[in-house]
Write an enzyme that holds these catalytic residues in place. Sequence first.
Site, short mmCIF file in Angstrom:
data_model
loop_
_atom_site.label_atom_id
_atom_site.label_comp_id
_atom_site.label_asym_id
_atom_site.label_seq_id
_atom_site.Cartn_x
_atom_site.Cartn_y
_atom_site.Cartn_z
N ALA A 58 0.82 -1.21 0.00
CA ALA A 58 0.00 0.00 0.00
C ALA A 58 0.86 1.27 0.00
O ALA A 58 1.97 1.28 0.54
CB ALA A 58 -0.92 0.01 1.21
N GLY A 70 1.18 -5.84 1.41
CA GLY A 70 0.18 -6.31 0.45
C GLY A 70 0.80 -6.96 -0.76
O GLY A 70 0.17 -7.80 -1.42
N GLU A 75 3.78 -5.06 8.16
CA GLU A 75 2.75 -4.15 8.66
C GLU A 75 2.96 -3.71 10.11
O GLU A 75 2.70 -2.56 10.46
CB GLU A 75 1.37 -4.80 8.51
N GLU A 134 1.21 -10.45 0.23
CA GLU A 134 -0.14 -11.03 0.29
C GLU A 134 -0.64 -11.38 -1.10
O GLU A 134 -1.33 -12.39 -1.29
CB GLU A 134 -1.09 -10.06 0.99
#
Length: 222
Positions: free
Chosen positions: A24, A69, A92, A72
């Site tokens: 992000a 992300g 994170e 992910e």
Amino acid sequence: LRFDDKVRVVVFKSEVKGVFCAGADLKERAKMDDAEVGHFVKRLRNLMDEIAALPVPTIAAIDGYALGGGLELALACDLRVAASSAKMGLIETTRGLLPGAGGTQRLPRCVGIGLAKELIFTGRQIDGQQAFSMGLVNHTVPQNDEGDAAYQRALTLAKEILPQAPFAVKMGKLAINRGMEVDIASGMAIEGMCYAQNIPTRDRQEGMAAFKEKRPPRFIGK
């Protein structure tokens, strides 16, 4: 892609040298209020679920950073190939966050609970070789001058899948994915249902005929 019968394997790669996906944009995220952040992350989680639900095999070609992300996204794929110099991590917690697009669920299913907790709690970044040693990636390769070594290895892997019966591969993926979420007895039932769908296919008949006639099979995906 989901409804295109011509698609047999999907490879995810980046057009940015040295970065698979950096996660992000935290500067953008900082401008959002709490409700907007929640909506954004929910949409991101749904996107990863859509990728994971693609009926054909998916391969992440990690040629650079795969952080937050970005990792992910790679975890939502069936297979992962990384350059040895790639950097991966669910970072994170180093930013006051926790993984919100599937990382807390897919990482432990990939590497085990203990390692997943360690990586998430510490926010540690690991390279491609370390990722391979813990089973996070299927293959690791030295990076080349073009910076696309993982992509080239992913293509080689995809070409190993391509000759196989498409419907059987799809059913194999479905049986594995659904079976991993239930007890072994229920998983066996899922396998049985997937196998039953494959029995009447022309490809199964072709596979048997090709074996009998000692020739390569010609699968059509039906």
